[in-house]
Design an enzyme around this catalytic site. Sequence first.
Site, mmCIF file in Angstrom:
data_model
loop_
_atom_site.group_PDB
_atom_site.id
_atom_site.type_symbol
_atom_site.label_atom_id
_atom_site.label_comp_id
_atom_site.label_asym_id
_atom_site.label_seq_id
_atom_site.Cartn_x
_atom_site.Cartn_y
_atom_site.Cartn_z
ATOM 1 N N ASP A 293 -3.442 46.710 32.103
ATOM 2 C CA ASP A 293 -4.328 47.802 31.967
ATOM 3 C C ASP A 293 -5.787 47.622 32.262
ATOM 4 O OD1 ASP A 293 -4.531 50.765 31.040
ATOM 5 O OD2 ASP A 293 -5.573 49.961 29.645
ATOM 6 N N GLU A 335 -3.648 47.689 37.221
ATOM 7 C CA GLU A 335 -3.974 49.181 37.303
ATOM 8 C C GLU A 335 -5.446 49.103 37.422
ATOM 9 O OE1 GLU A 335 -5.674 52.891 35.243
ATOM 10 O OE2 GLU A 335 -5.902 50.783 34.293
HETATM 11 C C1 GLC Z 1 -5.820 53.038 31.710
HETATM 12 C C2 GLC Z 1 -4.897 54.098 31.256
HETATM 13 C C3 GLC Z 1 -5.685 55.272 30.721
HETATM 14 C C4 GLC Z 1 -6.255 54.893 29.628
HETATM 15 C C5 GLC Z 1 -7.287 53.817 30.054
HETATM 16 C C6 GLC Z 1 -8.004 53.202 28.544
HETATM 17 O O1 GLC Z 1 -6.791 53.586 32.554
HETATM 18 O O2 GLC Z 1 -4.177 54.463 32.316
HETATM 19 O O3 GLC Z 1 -4.692 56.294 30.411
HETATM 20 O O4 GLC Z 1 -7.211 55.940 29.126
HETATM 21 O O5 GLC Z 1 -6.662 52.555 30.418
HETATM 22 O O6 GLC Z 1 -6.955 52.121 28.209
HETATM 23 C C1 GLC Z 2 -8.479 55.679 33.549
HETATM 24 C C2 GLC Z 2 -9.206 56.653 33.773
HETATM 25 C C3 GLC Z 2 -9.717 56.988 35.352
HETATM 26 C C4 GLC Z 2 -10.576 56.053 35.649
HETATM 27 C C5 GLC Z 2 -9.856 54.654 35.151
HETATM 28 C C6 GLC Z 2 -10.528 53.370 35.402
HETATM 29 O O1 GLC Z 2 -7.412 55.410 34.485
HETATM 30 O O2 GLC Z 2 -8.025 57.803 33.717
HETATM 31 O O3 GLC Z 2 -10.180 58.090 35.528
HETATM 32 O O4 GLC Z 2 -11.088 56.114 36.586
HETATM 33 O O5 GLC Z 2 -9.485 54.511 33.789
HETATM 34 O O6 GLC Z 2 -9.646 52.303 35.456
#
Ligand code: GLC
Ligand code: GLC
Length: 641
Positions: A293, A335
């Site tokens: 994440d 991610e």
């Molecule tokens: C990632 C997740 C998102 C969350 C953020 C903080 O981007 O997909 O849903 O708000 O991390 O953990």
């Molecule tokens: C989470 C948020 C997204 C942002 C991302 C950064 O996924 O939802 O909008 O850009 O975090 O990693």
Amino acid sequence: MIEPALVADGVDSEARRHVLRALAAGTGIGWDGADRAVFEERFDRHFPALFRLFHELYGVRQDWLDQLTDLVLQSARSWAERPAALKGLDAEREHNSGWFQSNTMLGGVCYVDRYATDLEGIRARIPYFKELGLTYLHLMPLFLAPEPHSDGGYAVSSYRDVNPRLGTMQQLRDLAAELRANGISLVVDFIFNHTSDEHEWARKAAAGEPAYSDYYWIFPDRSMPDAFEQTVREIFPDDHPGSFVDLPDGRWVWTTFHTFQWDLNYSNPDVFRAMAGEMLFLANQGVDILRMDAVAFIWKQLGTPCENLPEAHTLLQAFNAVCRLAAPSLLFKSEAIVHPDEVARYIDPAECQLSYNPLQMALIWEALATRDVSLLTQALERRHNIPDGTAWVNYVRSHDDIGWTFADEDAAELGINAFEHRRFLNSFYVNRFPGSFARGVPFQDNPRTGDCRISGTTASLCGLEGGTAAAVERILLAHSVAFSTGGIPLLYLGDEVGQFNDYEYAAEEGHGTDSRWVHRPHYPAAGYARRAEPETTAGAVFAGLRRMVSVRSATPELAGTRLVGFVTNNPGVLGYQRPGNGTVVLALANFSDGPQEVTAVTLSGFAADAVDVQTGAHVRLDAGLVLEARQFLWLRVTPRP
Ligand code: GLC
Ligand code: GLC
């Protein structure tokens, strides 16, 4: 600081001897000869990399060698404790390291509670997952978290406890084993950029314990936060301005996301070791893939944006090297929802073998809105191919918002002004643009920066509320791209029966101010009940997607990731080639609202006889092809010599 004796002998070989001596003493490892032999063989292969990475990160510290030694001992213990079934899997995947590149791979993602109440409920849905053809199941964060504010579980209070509402760690282990027996890999999040403010480490830090204060980025006053905020962007401006929040004792703590998500301080090797321990714990529960994440944010450095720093890559590679020692079949999925150049940098067999493909996702929506495929074509030609031993995870939408993450410079080459174009896309998807079919809602609309992202389910963004055939076709067209460009297609479960936006979220505790909940509906029971009735919209979407799944599984050219561009000479029609063994699958997708032609001349590089792999029918290319509005074709063609 490196001791002079170490430098003379070569730091790595001395460090290696030091670690080997500790391993030989074997204190507390409790392994048998066979486990030990396997570990020592892996140690020989992977220690040089781990050493280099760890030394790069922490070599300036006096205690780096002790820290590294502890890390290796911890890995050895974790390997010794790894269940036999998982050791078997490690061995199997060592011989079949490309398993995740098969054209039979299909991913699904869901929230445990919203989709099935609890882990037992997920277990009960395994027959459905098999009906759908899933081989990869991402369960959204299921760990202990603060209630009701947990960012959907992305604020973790303990990585070793399942949220009691959902079940127990024993149930998670059993579920992992049962999924595996059914050919489904389990994916869970490794939320390693931050913990919740209720995590034991955070509580101790809040109480002022110095060792734990060093686990986070905590400052006595605003001077450092102010300095960092000069160059750091705001991620959740609706929640709090900037990147820091104040504690009751007047100190300030770094919170990139919500106020209750405290960023971990990886410049402290204790944090690296602690999190490596949590990672290996999850691996030993039977998790196949960790969704890493928020990878972009894990390293901070004053005077920089604190995103995508080189050390973020070093850290991921170091975590990866730990896995190669102690849980070698585990894969990482990155991610990174950032500039496409930066997304690509995380993708490497030695870093993250898998990555979300946010650019393709965003540009599918862009093409649906504009009915013009130029940006998507450019992205496929230029940015799709990634290193051997890696794969994209291709998706139409996720649990998060849609951000328009294409590169401004790519757009400029096509004469598109990125800022204006994003404004157009935002207004299109929130249905403020005349003629828009979409029913999205804004997310983190920031009038100060002009930034805005989009929430909505696939069906609502495609306008299925209107019940039209065109909306069903848009849903299938969008998925046809994710299913055929190469990589693992990932469905947001419920989208396969056309679930709509859920506006009830506004009344749910802890969700009201976060519009992403609009596209995280509860299990759409009515839609699933009608999935076998193709005359209903749910049934039409389901039948179309099911067919895509089975056609894909029967089309070996769609395995792997490699893609070759194809110019259709028609701005409404997307084209690309997926080379197989001697044959090629040519994909064509008409994003416009009327019939479109791809001419005989355009197709003249292929033999005249082609096969439509969806129907098995022979198709002649020498008279050109006409695609109906929103139609896609997958044709097995033979390139002319
Ligand atoms: C990632 C997740 C998102 C969350 C953020 C903080 O981007 O997909 O849903 O708000 O991390 O953990
Ligand atoms: C989470 C948020 C997204 C942002 C991302 C950064 O996924 O939802 O909008 O850009 O975090 O990693």
